[in-house]
Structure formats: C-alpha cells, structure tokens
Scaffold this active site. Sequence first.
Site, PDB file in Angstrom:
ATOM      1  N   GLU A  68      11.230  20.611  -5.604  1.00  8.50           N
ATOM      2  CA  GLU A  68      10.503  19.809  -4.821  1.00  8.50           C
ATOM      3  C   GLU A  68      10.495  21.139  -3.834  1.00  8.50           C
ATOM      4  OE1 GLU A  68       8.327  17.233  -3.275  1.00  8.50           O
ATOM      5  OE2 GLU A  68       7.344  18.909  -2.117  1.00  8.50           O
TER       6      GLU A  68
ATOM      7  N   LYS B  21       1.722   5.351   9.757  1.00  3.89           N
ATOM      8  CA  LYS B  21       1.942   4.124  10.535  1.00  3.89           C
ATOM      9  C   LYS B  21       2.866   3.842  11.866  1.00  3.89           C
ATOM     10  CE  LYS B  21      -0.022   2.928   7.705  1.00  3.89           C
ATOM     11  NZ  LYS B  21      -0.484   4.313   6.290  1.00  3.89           N
TER      12      LYS B  21
ATOM     13  N   GLU C   9     -19.720   9.828   8.533  1.00  2.00           N
ATOM     14  CA  GLU C   9     -19.746   9.398   7.646  1.00  2.00           C
ATOM     15  C   GLU C   9     -21.297   9.068   6.539  1.00  2.00           C
ATOM     16  OE1 GLU C   9     -17.459   7.566   5.274  1.00  2.00           O
ATOM     17  OE2 GLU C   9     -19.135   7.632   3.812  1.00  2.00           O
TER      18      GLU C   9
ATOM     19  N   ILE D 103     -12.147  13.650   4.124  1.00  2.00           N
ATOM     20  CA  ILE D 103     -13.412  13.087   3.074  1.00  2.00           C
ATOM     21  C   ILE D 103     -12.620  13.178   2.066  1.00  2.00           C
ATOM     22  CG2 ILE D 103     -15.316  14.117   4.281  1.00  2.00           C
ATOM     23  CD1 ILE D 103     -14.180  16.587   2.379  1.00  2.00           C
ATOM     24  N   GLY D 104     -11.171  12.829   1.288  1.00  2.00           N
ATOM     25  CA  GLY D 104     -10.741  11.797   0.471  1.00  2.00           C
ATOM     26  C   GLY D 104     -10.071  13.112   0.226  1.00  2.00           C
TER      27      GLY D 104
ATOM     28  N   HIS E 185       3.745 -24.420   8.315  1.00  2.00           N
ATOM     29  CA  HIS E 185       2.686 -24.851   9.504  1.00  2.00           C
ATOM     30  C   HIS E 185       3.330 -24.143  10.920  1.00  2.00           C
ATOM     31  CE1 HIS E 185      -0.478 -25.695  12.019  1.00  2.00           C
ATOM     32  NE2 HIS E 185       0.142 -26.557  12.629  1.00  2.00           N
TER      33      HIS E 185
HETATM   34  P1  FAD Z   1       2.954  13.244  -3.327  1.00  2.00           P
HETATM   35  O1  FAD Z   1       3.438  12.459  -2.026  1.00  2.00           O
HETATM   36  O2  FAD Z   1       1.690  14.457  -2.426  1.00  2.00           O
HETATM   37  O3  FAD Z   1       4.132  14.464  -3.073  1.00  2.00           O
HETATM   38  C1  FAD Z   1       4.337  15.585  -4.372  1.00  2.00           C
HETATM   39  C2  FAD Z   1       5.485  16.406  -4.174  1.00  2.00           C
HETATM   40  O4  FAD Z   1       5.112  17.030  -5.155  1.00  2.00           O
HETATM   41  C3  FAD Z   1       4.783  17.032  -2.773  1.00  2.00           C
HETATM   42  O5  FAD Z   1       6.125  16.605  -1.648  1.00  2.00           O
HETATM   43  C4  FAD Z   1       4.912  18.716  -3.369  1.00  2.00           C
HETATM   44  O6  FAD Z   1       5.682  19.412  -1.924  1.00  2.00           O
HETATM   45  C5  FAD Z   1       5.391  18.717  -4.331  1.00  2.00           C
HETATM   46  N1  FAD Z   1       4.659  19.332  -5.172  1.00  2.00           N
HETATM   47  C6  FAD Z   1       3.148  19.924  -5.213  1.00  2.00           C
HETATM   48  N2  FAD Z   1       3.270  21.013  -6.210  1.00  2.00           N
HETATM   49  C7  FAD Z   1       4.950  21.664  -7.444  1.00  2.00           C
HETATM   50  C8  FAD Z   1       5.604  22.026  -7.463  1.00  2.00           C
HETATM   51  N3  FAD Z   1       4.734  23.556  -8.281  1.00  2.00           N
HETATM   52  N4  FAD Z   1       6.431  22.200  -7.031  1.00  2.00           N
HETATM   53  C9  FAD Z   1       7.464  21.763  -6.413  1.00  2.00           C
HETATM   54  N5  FAD Z   1       6.889  20.519  -5.653  1.00  2.00           N
HETATM   55  C10 FAD Z   1       5.683  20.714  -5.327  1.00  2.00           C
HETATM   56  N6  FAD Z   1      -0.258   5.618   0.168  1.00  2.00           N
HETATM   57  C11 FAD Z   1      -0.050   4.337   0.863  1.00  2.00           C
HETATM   58  O7  FAD Z   1       0.615   3.671  -0.151  1.00  2.00           O
HETATM   59  N7  FAD Z   1       0.096   3.595   1.711  1.00  2.00           N
HETATM   60  C12 FAD Z   1      -0.226   4.812   2.668  1.00  2.00           C
HETATM   61  O8  FAD Z   1      -0.046   3.465   3.953  1.00  2.00           O
HETATM   62  C13 FAD Z   1      -0.734   5.634   2.766  1.00  2.00           C
HETATM   63  N8  FAD Z   1      -1.151   5.853   4.009  1.00  2.00           N
HETATM   64  C14 FAD Z   1      -0.986   7.664   3.759  1.00  2.00           C
HETATM   65  C15 FAD Z   1      -1.899   8.278   4.835  1.00  2.00           C
HETATM   66  C16 FAD Z   1      -1.892   9.930   5.166  1.00  2.00           C
HETATM   67  C17 FAD Z   1      -2.426  10.042   6.382  1.00  2.00           C
HETATM   68  C18 FAD Z   1      -2.819  10.125   3.759  1.00  2.00           C
HETATM   69  C19 FAD Z   1      -2.681  11.321   2.941  1.00  2.00           C
HETATM   70  C20 FAD Z   1      -1.853   9.893   2.066  1.00  2.00           C
HETATM   71  C21 FAD Z   1      -1.282   8.095   2.645  1.00  2.00           C
HETATM   72  N9  FAD Z   1      -1.322   7.085   1.816  1.00  2.00           N
HETATM   73  C22 FAD Z   1      -0.758   6.460   1.575  1.00  2.00           C
HETATM   74  C23 FAD Z   1      -1.411   7.812   0.161  1.00  2.00           C
HETATM   75  C24 FAD Z   1       0.201   8.345  -0.426  1.00  2.00           C
HETATM   76  O9  FAD Z   1       0.568   9.704   0.851  1.00  2.00           O
HETATM   77  C25 FAD Z   1       0.197   9.064  -2.477  1.00  2.00           C
HETATM   78  O10 FAD Z   1      -0.974   8.313  -2.817  1.00  2.00           O
HETATM   79  C26 FAD Z   1       1.464   9.416  -2.124  1.00  2.00           C
HETATM   80  O11 FAD Z   1       1.934  10.483  -1.820  1.00  2.00           O
HETATM   81  C27 FAD Z   1       1.277  10.000  -3.861  1.00  2.00           C
HETATM   82  O12 FAD Z   1       2.317  10.538  -4.528  1.00  2.00           O
HETATM   83  P2  FAD Z   1       2.835  11.532  -5.045  1.00  2.00           P
HETATM   84  O13 FAD Z   1       4.598  11.237  -5.710  1.00  2.00           O
HETATM   85  O14 FAD Z   1       1.243  11.169  -6.393  1.00  2.00           O
HETATM   86  O15 FAD Z   1       2.309  13.305  -4.267  1.00  2.00           O
HETATM   87  P1  NAI Z   2     -10.887   7.931   1.251  1.00  2.00           P
HETATM   88  O1  NAI Z   2     -11.403   8.336  -0.200  1.00  2.00           O
HETATM   89  O2  NAI Z   2     -10.594   6.826   1.694  1.00  2.00           O
HETATM   90  O3  NAI Z   2     -12.543   8.327   2.246  1.00  2.00           O
HETATM   91  C1  NAI Z   2     -13.242   9.357   2.012  1.00  2.00           C
HETATM   92  C2  NAI Z   2     -14.362   9.214   3.016  1.00  2.00           C
HETATM   93  O4  NAI Z   2     -14.795  10.181   3.152  1.00  2.00           O
HETATM   94  C3  NAI Z   2     -15.625   7.741   2.045  1.00  2.00           C
HETATM   95  O5  NAI Z   2     -15.921   7.393   2.903  1.00  2.00           O
HETATM   96  C4  NAI Z   2     -16.591   8.886   1.457  1.00  2.00           C
HETATM   97  O6  NAI Z   2     -17.764   8.554   1.376  1.00  2.00           O
HETATM   98  C5  NAI Z   2     -16.653   9.803   2.955  1.00  2.00           C
HETATM   99  N1  NAI Z   2     -17.367  11.078   2.915  1.00  2.00           N
HETATM  100  C6  NAI Z   2     -16.810  12.461   1.478  1.00  2.00           C
HETATM  101  N2  NAI Z   2     -17.538  12.906   1.875  1.00  2.00           N
HETATM  102  C7  NAI Z   2     -17.876  13.369   2.908  1.00  2.00           C
HETATM  103  C8  NAI Z   2     -19.013  14.083   4.039  1.00  2.00           C
HETATM  104  N3  NAI Z   2     -19.184  15.203   3.354  1.00  2.00           N
HETATM  105  N4  NAI Z   2     -19.501  13.693   4.768  1.00  2.00           N
HETATM  106  C9  NAI Z   2     -19.014  12.545   5.296  1.00  2.00           C
HETATM  107  N5  NAI Z   2     -17.946  11.395   5.067  1.00  2.00           N
HETATM  108  C10 NAI Z   2     -18.281  11.911   3.551  1.00  2.00           C
HETATM  109  O7  NAI Z   2     -10.289   9.477   1.609  1.00  2.00           O
HETATM  110  P2  NAI Z   2      -9.097   9.416   2.894  1.00  2.00           P
HETATM  111  O8  NAI Z   2      -9.492   8.897   4.004  1.00  2.00           O
HETATM  112  O9  NAI Z   2      -9.300  10.516   2.679  1.00  2.00           O
HETATM  113  O10 NAI Z   2      -7.812   9.259   2.876  1.00  2.00           O
HETATM  114  C11 NAI Z   2      -7.917  10.235   1.131  1.00  2.00           C
HETATM  115  C12 NAI Z   2      -6.757   8.812   0.732  1.00  2.00           C
HETATM  116  O11 NAI Z   2      -5.033   9.108   0.689  1.00  2.00           O
HETATM  117  C13 NAI Z   2      -7.306   7.496   0.216  1.00  2.00           C
HETATM  118  O12 NAI Z   2      -8.682   7.473  -0.485  1.00  2.00           O
HETATM  119  C14 NAI Z   2      -5.569   6.924  -0.065  1.00  2.00           C
HETATM  120  O13 NAI Z   2      -5.817   6.849  -1.501  1.00  2.00           O
HETATM  121  C15 NAI Z   2      -4.777   8.331   0.456  1.00  2.00           C
HETATM  122  N6  NAI Z   2      -4.853   6.294   1.786  1.00  2.00           N
HETATM  123  C16 NAI Z   2      -3.976   4.940   1.827  1.00  2.00           C
HETATM  124  C17 NAI Z   2      -3.889   4.826   3.303  1.00  2.00           C
HETATM  125  C18 NAI Z   2      -2.920   3.467   2.882  1.00  2.00           C
HETATM  126  O14 NAI Z   2      -3.530   2.827   1.565  1.00  2.00           O
HETATM  127  N7  NAI Z   2      -3.308   2.457   4.250  1.00  2.00           N
HETATM  128  C19 NAI Z   2      -4.096   5.499   4.515  1.00  2.00           C
HETATM  129  C20 NAI Z   2      -4.699   6.626   4.361  1.00  2.00           C
HETATM  130  C21 NAI Z   2      -4.952   7.228   3.530  1.00  2.00           C
END
Ligand code: FAD
Ligand code: NAI
Length: 468
Positions: A34, A52, A205, A273-274, A447
């Site tokens: 990592e 959260k 959006e 935006i994803g 309930h």
């Molecule tokens: P990551 O968590 O991205 O981990 C990958 C790790 O690899 C990173 O720490 C990175 O530093 C490391 N890495 C990358 N390249 C290298 C390299 N070459 N060498 C060494 N290390 C490297 N998901 C939920 O289910 N519930 C939620 O509530 C939720 N909330 C979210 C809120 C936000 C704001 C965001 C951005 C995402 C959220 N997600 C949530 C999505 C969730 O964080 C991801 O789906 C999840 O972290 C993916 O896990 P991963 O292990 O695939 O990747």
């Molecule tokens: P998202 O995919 O959920 O939403 C992106 C939004 O941006 C979509 O509605 C899309 O239509 C819009 N969009 C795309 N291009 C655009 C543009 N040019 N202008 C305006 N709108 C545009 O992606 P988001 O919110 O960035 O989150 C990324 C990912 O992180 C999620 O898909 C989810 O997998 C994960 N996540 C999960 C959470 C959870 O499980 N509670 C919380 C936060 C993130």
Amino acid sequence: MAETYDVVIIGGGPGGYNCAIRAGQLGLKVACIESRGTLGGTCLNVGCIPSKALLHASELFATAQNDFAGMGIKTGKLELDLDQMMAQKTEAVNGLTKGIEFLFKKNKVDYVKGRGKILGKGKVEVTGEDGKTQTLDTKNIVIATGSEPANLPGIEIDEERVVTNTGALSMTSVPKRLILIGAGVIGLEMGSVWARLGSEVTVVEYLDRIMPGADNEIAKEAQKVLKKQGLNFRLGMKVTGVEKLKSKLKLSMEPASGGETEVLDADAVIVAIGRKPYTEGLGLESVGVTTDKRGVVQVTDGHFKAADGVWAVGDCIHGPMLAHKAEDDGVAVAELIAGKAGHVDYNLVPSVVYTKPEMAWVGKTEEQLKEEGVEYVKGKFPFMANSRARTNHETEGFVKILADKKTDRILGAHMIGVGVGEMIAELCVAMEFGAASEDIARTSHAHPTMSEAVRQAAMAVEGWTMQM
Ligand code: FAD
Ligand code: NAI
C-alpha cells in the site's frame, strides 16, 4: 534468496485488505503493498468512513436544530464546532485503519509500504517512500488498486475550493454557496452534510433525473425530500468550466441539449461525476493484463482472472464500485487461490445512500424488469402507515418489493426511509436463499418497528394489503 509468496496484493483498500486477511487465514504466505501510508484504501481514508462520520454528526446537528422543539426538548442556542466535528471524524478513521494493521499482524500478512509495480509473471517491485526498491517473488498477484475521481475538462481541482471527495471531507469552514457537480451518491451525501451545516447547496446534474442507478420511484421521492431540506437541483445541465477568482468561483453551465450559458457564483465546488479505475504505472502490459477504454481491468467473468497468475478485485474491475463488493471480491479470490470455491453475485450486492432518509436497494429495478420483459408484481408500503415511523415523526418514504409474477420469487427491493440501510439486509438474505415474497409476508416482524413496512410491502405483493 527471499522466500516466494503465495499471494502479493497491490492495494490495501477493502478489496486488498480483505483478500490479504482471508488468504492469511487460509494459511497462504501473503504480502499486501500500500502506497498511501495507511491501510483501508479510499473507503476508510477518504470515502465511506469519514463521510459517514460527517453524515452522522451533521444529522444530529440538524435534528437538534429542526426537530428537538417539536419533541418537547428545549436547548440553548446551538453552535457548530466544525474543528471538533472534523476531529471526531479523523479519530474514527485512524482507529479503523490501525485496526486493519492489527488484523494483518494477527493473520500473518506482511504489510509492505510503498508503490507496487508488476515487472512480469510472479514479480512485483515495490518502491518505498525513501525511493529504495525491493522485488517480491510470488505465485499469484492480486490487483486491488481501486479507483480515483473522474474530472471534467475546464476544471482544475485544488482540493481547497474546487474539490473531490478528499477535499469535501476536510473543509475548514462552511462554504456559503456550495455547488456539487453530479447528483449521484457523493453529490447527495456531501450535499446533505454541508446543507445541514449551513451551506446554500446547488446540485448540477447532466441527466434529467438524480441517482441514475436507482429505481425511478426512489429517485423521485429522494429529490422531493432533499429539496425540502434545502438542496437545489439543476437537472439536465452540462458544466463547461469553473473560473477561479480571488473572491469567488464562477461555474459555467449550459442545458445538456444545447442553449444559453448560465453562470453560478460559488464559494466551493465539489466534483462528483463518478470514479474511474486506478491502474497508472502498474506494469499491466508486462503480464498481458488489458483494460477497456474506461480503464476497467478485464477479467474472466465471475473468476477475477486477469492473466495467468494475476487476479483483480474491487473498484478496478467490473461491477458496482462499493466497499462490500470489493470485500467480497477479495475474499472470493483468496479462496480461489487456496483451491476453494469463490463466487460473488453482483445482482445481490445492496446499495445504500446515507442521506436522511436513507435509500437502499438490491436486485432489479422496475425499469430493468420492464426492459428485460420480466412479468412482476409490485408491493408497496408507505412509512406514513407504519406505527413506529409515526411515533418517531419519521414518516417519509416507502418500501417496494418486486416479485416474479409466476413464481413469487423476490427480484428486487427498493426502499427510502429512516434506517432502510440496515433493513435492506433482510432482503439480501431472503434473495440469497431464493425466497418468495410470501416467505417475508409470513415471517413475524417485531411490533412496532420500521421493518414491519418490509413485511407489509411483501403482503401487498400477495394482495393482503393492510394499508389504511
Ligand atoms: P480502494 O479503496 O480505492 O483501495 C485501493 C488502494 O490501493 C488505495 O489505498 C491506493 O492507495 C492503493 N494503491 C493504488 N495503486 C497502488 C500501487 N501501485 N501500489 C500500492 N498501492 C496502490 N462504498 C460503500 O460500500 N459504502 C459507502 O458508504 C461508500 N462511501 C463512499 C464515499 C466516498 C466519498 C467515496 C469516494 C467512495 C465511497 N464508497 C463507498 C466506495 C468505496 O470507497 C470503494 O468502492 C472501495 O474503497 C473500493 O475498494 P478497493 O479496495 O477496490 O479500492
Ligand atoms: P455516481 O456515479 O454515483 O454519480 C455521478 C453523477 O454525476 C451521475 O448522476 C451522473 O449522471 C453525473 N454526471 C456525470 N457527468 C456529469 C457532468 N459532466 N455534469 C454533471 N453531472 C454529471 O458517482 P459519485 O457520486 O462520484 O460517486 C462515485 C462512486 O462512489 C459511486 O458510484 C459509488 O460507487 C461510490 N460511493 C458510494 C457511496 C455509498 O455506497 N453510500 C457513497 C459515495 C460514493
């Protein structure tokens, strides 16, 4: 000569760390690389956990401000201590990332700090923070490098005023005017946090609806409820740039279908935006691993195999970008490497959006079923008719269950309401066991609980409606 590992995992997020721990439990010799300096990946450091922590704290703040008086609770003047709110968030993050280090030690996982690069079959080079390199020999490589935020042309991220999720979770003051680009999960969760703390929030959006992945009815209800909470939605708008002036930001946008440019002033902009898979400089070509044009690592469907002796999990492969999906991928790969069966059903991965009220779903949406030509029966129950929701003054939302018209097997469940993020687990279990809607309709639910609404929705599928 250094010992050969059974598994070397690149990335210590939910995909990587769960794979490492499970591999350790199965008696494999395992290392996890990592580069971030802490374990837990996006999720623990700049994603699920800090978001959260802020959602919970800001919800308490808003509840005290808006709802206490109606419950007969008088307070003095409420004040926000943002520094303390951020400090408690950091404490939660630190405790959890350290917890993974502990689990690594317990399960004999070598934690290798640095940046991993694949050199060829069975060889991974690690460059430490000091620039020194070492090469690990291994029978299996697991790519678990996760994802990074996508951006738009014309927008320069500085993580102070124009931010991704990273900056959005660490602002040092409450921006007066906040614009979120993207009405997806981050847009709604982060928009909720900052609106509760006092920002005027506008969510821009591109599409003509919010939450494109969610069932239409859920998205519509969410938009209505969140609008009441002060989130202003501008749908069908395409952002063309953000100009940074000393005193403010100027965001330009135009209708997605073409038309006049409009300019909005803001003090901060969150780009949400994803996300896109992160595989930069990973040496994929050295082992013949390919990606599609979005950068998604290509794997044999269902088997997580990216090349001979190379596996991939989590956000960098197909499927929902969610922590629990990454975790399940990681565990499945560890089990497959150990010669066991490993499998993940992406149709049964639940989604939860942690707004108030929460949204939660699993399985197919109504739109998907219609598109696939599947005949279904829909049962719906509003929280307004649920006694616990009424006593708690939390009556917004509903539960909807979709079941196969012929077999009654549950095909999808969609909920919006307080606490539905926990309630969805009942449906996940039921669907894993191939339950019929009648199974839930005949199961006793305590309930008065909010989860009675799940039973009532299942009863509505059976035609035994109890609605007033
Ligand atoms: P990551 O968590 O991205 O981990 C990958 C790790 O690899 C990173 O720490 C990175 O530093 C490391 N890495 C990358 N390249 C290298 C390299 N070459 N060498 C060494 N290390 C490297 N998901 C939920 O289910 N519930 C939620 O509530 C939720 N909330 C979210 C809120 C936000 C704001 C965001 C951005 C995402 C959220 N997600 C949530 C999505 C969730 O964080 C991801 O789906 C999840 O972290 C993916 O896990 P991963 O292990 O695939 O990747
Ligand atoms: P998202 O995919 O959920 O939403 C992106 C939004 O941006 C979509 O509605 C899309 O239509 C819009 N969009 C795309 N291009 C655009 C543009 N040019 N202008 C305006 N709108 C545009 O992606 P988001 O919110 O960035 O989150 C990324 C990912 O992180 C999620 O898909 C989810 O997998 C994960 N996540 C999960 C959470 C959870 O499980 N509670 C919380 C936060 C993130």
